[in-house]
Design an enzyme around this catalytic site. Structure first.
Site, PDB file in Angstrom:
ATOM      1  N   GLU A 220     100.951  61.871  50.151  1.00 59.21           N
ATOM      2  CA  GLU A 220     101.057  63.312  50.430  1.00 59.21           C
ATOM      3  C   GLU A 220     101.622  63.551  51.824  1.00 59.21           C
ATOM      4  O   GLU A 220     102.429  64.456  52.043  1.00 59.21           O
ATOM      5  CB  GLU A 220      99.690  63.996  50.312  1.00 59.21           C
ATOM      6  CG  GLU A 220      99.061  63.963  48.921  1.00 59.21           C
ATOM      7  CD  GLU A 220      99.798  64.794  47.878  1.00 59.21           C
ATOM      8  OE1 GLU A 220     100.804  65.430  48.211  1.00 59.21           O
ATOM      9  OE2 GLU A 220      99.364  64.775  46.708  1.00 59.21           O
ATOM     10  N   ARG A 224     105.288  65.381  52.234  1.00 60.40           N
ATOM     11  CA  ARG A 224     105.264  66.758  52.753  1.00 60.40           C
ATOM     12  C   ARG A 224     105.580  66.805  54.248  1.00 60.40           C
ATOM     13  O   ARG A 224     106.449  67.557  54.690  1.00 60.40           O
ATOM     14  CB  ARG A 224     103.898  67.401  52.507  1.00 60.40           C
ATOM     15  CG  ARG A 224     103.538  67.461  51.033  1.00 60.40           C
ATOM     16  CD  ARG A 224     102.255  68.235  50.806  1.00 60.40           C
ATOM     17  NE  ARG A 224     101.631  67.859  49.542  1.00 60.40           N
ATOM     18  CZ  ARG A 224     101.001  68.692  48.727  1.00 60.40           C
ATOM     19  NH1 ARG A 224     100.873  69.959  49.040  1.00 60.40           N
ATOM     20  NH2 ARG A 224     100.453  68.268  47.597  1.00 60.40           N
ATOM     21  N   ASP A 364     104.750  60.074  37.425  1.00 59.60           N
ATOM     22  CA  ASP A 364     105.993  60.853  37.498  1.00 59.60           C
ATOM     23  C   ASP A 364     107.070  60.354  38.450  1.00 59.60           C
ATOM     24  O   ASP A 364     108.150  59.925  38.053  1.00 59.60           O
ATOM     25  CB  ASP A 364     105.665  62.326  37.798  1.00 59.60           C
ATOM     26  CG  ASP A 364     104.683  62.535  38.961  1.00 59.60           C
ATOM     27  OD1 ASP A 364     104.307  61.561  39.619  1.00 59.60           O
ATOM     28  OD2 ASP A 364     104.299  63.704  39.215  1.00 59.60           O
ATOM     29  N   GLU A 533     108.004  72.087  39.280  1.00 53.50           N
ATOM     30  CA  GLU A 533     108.840  71.157  38.498  1.00 53.50           C
ATOM     31  C   GLU A 533     109.839  71.840  37.565  1.00 53.50           C
ATOM     32  O   GLU A 533     110.992  71.401  37.453  1.00 53.50           O
ATOM     33  CB  GLU A 533     107.955  70.178  37.707  1.00 53.50           C
ATOM     34  CG  GLU A 533     107.222  69.159  38.568  1.00 53.50           C
ATOM     35  CD  GLU A 533     106.021  69.738  39.301  1.00 53.50           C
ATOM     36  OE1 GLU A 533     105.539  70.819  38.899  1.00 53.50           O
ATOM     37  OE2 GLU A 533     105.563  69.123  40.290  1.00 53.50           O
ATOM     38  N   THR A 620     110.739  64.169  46.688  1.00 48.43           N
ATOM     39  CA  THR A 620     109.952  64.758  45.602  1.00 48.43           C
ATOM     40  C   THR A 620     109.274  66.061  46.016  1.00 48.43           C
ATOM     41  O   THR A 620     108.761  66.794  45.182  1.00 48.43           O
ATOM     42  CB  THR A 620     108.927  63.738  45.061  1.00 48.43           C
ATOM     43  OG1 THR A 620     108.445  64.185  43.798  1.00 48.43           O
ATOM     44  CG2 THR A 620     107.770  63.543  46.028  1.00 48.43           C
TER      45      THR A 620
HETATM   46  C1  DMJ Z   1     104.469  68.037  44.872  1.00 44.69           C
HETATM   47  O1  DMJ Z   1     103.700  67.635  45.918  1.00 44.69           O
HETATM   48  C2  DMJ Z   1     105.504  67.017  44.517  1.00 44.69           C
HETATM   49  O2  DMJ Z   1     106.509  67.605  43.773  1.00 44.69           O
HETATM   50  C3  DMJ Z   1     104.930  65.843  43.783  1.00 44.69           C
HETATM   51  O3  DMJ Z   1     105.921  64.942  43.370  1.00 44.69           O
HETATM   52  C4  DMJ Z   1     104.185  66.300  42.578  1.00 44.69           C
HETATM   53  N1  DMJ Z   1     103.230  67.312  42.889  1.00 44.69           N
HETATM   54  C5  DMJ Z   1     103.582  68.404  43.733  1.00 44.69           C
HETATM   55  C6  DMJ Z   1     104.122  69.623  43.031  1.00 44.69           C
HETATM   56  O4  DMJ Z   1     103.619  69.914  41.819  1.00 44.69           O
END
Ligand code: DMJ
Length: 644
Positions: A220, A224, A364, A533, A620
């Protein structure tokens, strides 16, 4: 390397065979020896047809063998063999299959001014359309300002805003995650005031926080916070040794903080006895430890590399890339199920734990980063990363073969789960998280250029076409997960009506949806966390196919966010139940609503030259990093193109 599954996960009823990679020999033998009732009834005409088909096929084979005319795969193979050292199948079987390829699907009817040729949208929107989308883009910008103002008023410096209680909450370790996640969205939108507020907060507080804080999650924090700092560095001109932002700190401030943070995060790699990092880091003393169950999530350990690679590129220090890429080199050696991997891995043994396979939570972004890291590194001379592309292709074949099914009665395509791995049964369950996949599939197929250009230049293989088709079908399902509910917002998880599964009375509440009987929403899955997403995939698919329906779908979703999640005093909130009106609210604004959801919507409605997908790769968490050539040639010129 990969074990194939027993034939327990059957898809014959759902026409999934069209997604399956089958050799020419198999096509013929399966056709000849399949003996169900239906086929017996038509055996006479099928026999005649097959005879003609084989004669035609042999003639074509002779022709293609003798001819020097380049095939659809040749363009790609030339490019990849020379520049990207990619192995492309060029055997006669592929040439033959190319001849048998279905014609591209016809697009939906368009208004007079939009020309369509070969399934490609070539028409430019008229002036009225341009104005409409500019206005809608402004609406998204206003939504971002509303979200930021709520956060600033009640929660500045906290990780997240609790918009109903009007206070802040540190759910991510206390690094002010919303500030960093929001910064590059504000830069892209040209919101100088927000850039100044967020930038100044980062400059004055973040280093101190990093040196004092306790436990953070490696993944995370990387996607982020580190990701946000790195894209802010690029967008403010860092790669050009310039300061392109009119406001906020110099780009080198973002880089210095990013390095300090990453140096501490590296302890997750260096303390582990295998290349698989621990999941948690104690920032203040740069130590790391595994999670309570001693395991790491597969997606978490494989979703750090875009960030670490880019940091190595801009800092000149290879250590970040070296540690990060060891994870992929290790994954390469592990056994898989047709390219698919279990969702847990042990940092102590380096082996996968359990059998559970899914493209939702914990699985994912493993698949997302295989292709994105390859796109990021493919032009770099110091290593051969073709194996990432191969792993991605194999995994997508596995998805098409083992996980894709269609619903009853309306044949929506979805990607299910294998809870027991290769030995377990299929579960018709799909997390909203899986809706990243249409975008990733489309990106992987054209490598970021438009489908029109890729087709003109003969760059698409049969598999690329199959992946694009799956991307479009799956994006439709993701959109219908929104349309089927009373609020127009998707649940966190959906189940699908199949021959083996149905539960009555668990619809989404919108009785006028065509798909009320296809999509099942269980009571515990009815929440919505403002996730990105689906709009992420709509954005990528719009850029690649230029099909205006993706913009219209995004606009519908945006309007539902506006209607049901906006909080008057500031910010937007997650919901507890999207199927009832008025929806019960949850009191949390996730950082990715500003970092991802609103950014992707803004880009979807805007000019496609802003952050082009062949020059940038989005991490992501939607933080864009330039791909190598773009860093040196064109990087900063994409900055601040958003205008009100
Ligand atoms: C985000 O932190 C990122 O996209 C991660 O890959 C998946 N979860 C959240 C958004 O849903």
């Amino acid at each position: 390397m990969s074990k194939s599954l027993p034939y327990s996960v059957k898809d014959v009823h759902y026409d999934n065979a069209k997604f399956r990679h089958r050799s020419f020999f198999k096509v013929i033998t399966q056709t000849l020896f399949t003996s169900d009732m239906k086929r017996e009834c038509v055996s006479c005409s099928a026999g005649k047809f097959l005879g003609l088909f084989m004669i035609f096929g042999l003639a074509c084979l002779m022709l293609t063998h003798a001819s020097k005319t380049p095939s659809a795969t040749d363009g790609l193979s030339k490019g990849l063999e020379t520049n990207e050292e990619h192995k492309v199948v060029t055997d006669v079987g592929v040439r033959f299959k190319k001849l048998l390829r279905r014609a591209p699907r016809l697009p939906p009817r368009l208004s007079g001014n939009e020309k369509v040729s070969s399934g490609i949208f070539t028409g430019k929107p008229n002036e009225h359309d341009e104005e409409k989308w500019k206005a809608r883009q402004r609406n998204v910008k206003e939504a971002f300002i509303h979200a930021w103002s709520g956060y600033k008023k009640f929660a500045m410096g906290y990780d997240e805003l609790l918009p109903l209680s009007m206070q802040g909450f540190d759910g991510l370790g206390g690094l002010g995650a919303t500030v960093v996640d929001s910064l590059d969205t504000a830069m892209i939108m040209g919101l100088e005031e927000v850039v100044s507020e967020a930038g100044s907060w980062i400059e004055s507080n973040l280093l101190e926080r990093i040196s004092q804080k306790g436990d953070v999650n490696l993944f995370e924090t990387t996607i982020r916070v580190l990701g946000g700092l790195l894209s802010a560095y690029h967008l403010s001109g860092g790669d050009q040794d310039m300061n392109l932002a009119n406001t906020g700190p110099k780009p080198t401030i973002y880089l210095e903080i990013a390095k300090n943070l990453a140096d501490r995060l590296l302890s997750a790699f260096t303390s582990s006895p295998t290349p698989i990092p621990y999941s948690d880091v104690l920032l203040k003393n740069s130590s790391a430890h595994p999670a309570h169950n001693l395991l790491s999530s597969t997606s978490e350990v494989s979703t750090l590399q875009l960030e670490f690679n880019y940091l190595s590129a801009i800092s000149g220090d290879p250590k970040y890339k070296t540690e990060g890429m060891k994870v992929f080199a290790h994954f390469k050696t592990l056994p898989k199920v047709e390219g698919l991997v279990p969702i847990y891995i042990s940092p102590h043994s380096g082996e996968f734990i359990g059998q559970e396979i899914r493209l939702g939570s914990r699985g994912d972004s493993y698949y997302e980063y295989l292709i994105k890291v390859w796109l990021q590194l493919r032009s770099i001379q110091d290593g051969n990363f073709t194996y990432l592309y191969d792993m991605y292709e194999e995994a997508m074949r596995g998805v098409r073969h083992l996980l894709v099914q269609k619903t009853i009665p309306n044949e929506l395509v979805f990607v299910g789960e294998l809870p027991g791995g290769s030995k377990g049964s299929f579960s018709p369950k799909m997390d909203h998280l899986v809706c990243f996949l249409p975008g990733t599939l489309a990106l992987g197929a054209t490598k970021g250029i438009t489908k029109e250009k890729a087709m003109k230049d003969n760059l698409l293989t049969i598999e690329d076409f199959e992946n694009l088709k799956l991307a479009e079908d799956l994006a439709k399902t993701c959109f219908e997960m929104y349309s089927v509910t009373s609020t127009g917002l998707a649940p966190e998880i959906a189940y699908f009506h199949t021959k083996d599964f149905y539960e009555d009375g668990l619809g989404g509440g919108n009785q006028s949806s065509e798909y009320v009987n296809d999509i099942i929403i269980k009571f515990n899955d009815r929440h919505n966390l403002l996730r990105p997403e689906t709009v992420e995939s709509l954005f990528v698919l719009y850029r690649i196919t230029q099909d205006p329906k993706y913009r219209e779908w995004g606009w519908q979703i945006f309007q539902s966010f506006e209607k049901y999640t906006k909080v008057d005093s500031g910010g937007y909130t997650s919901l507890n139940d999207v199927t009832t009106l008025p929806p019960q609210r949850r009191d949390k604004m996730e950082t990715f609503f500003l970092g991802e959801t609103l950014k992707y919507l803004y880009l979807l409605f805007g000019d496609s030259s802003v952050i082009p997908l062949d020059k940038f790769v989005f991490n992501t968490e939607a933080h864009p990093f330039p791909i190598k050539d773009a860093i040196y040639l064109e990087g900063g010129s994409y900055m601040m193109k958003g205008t009100m």
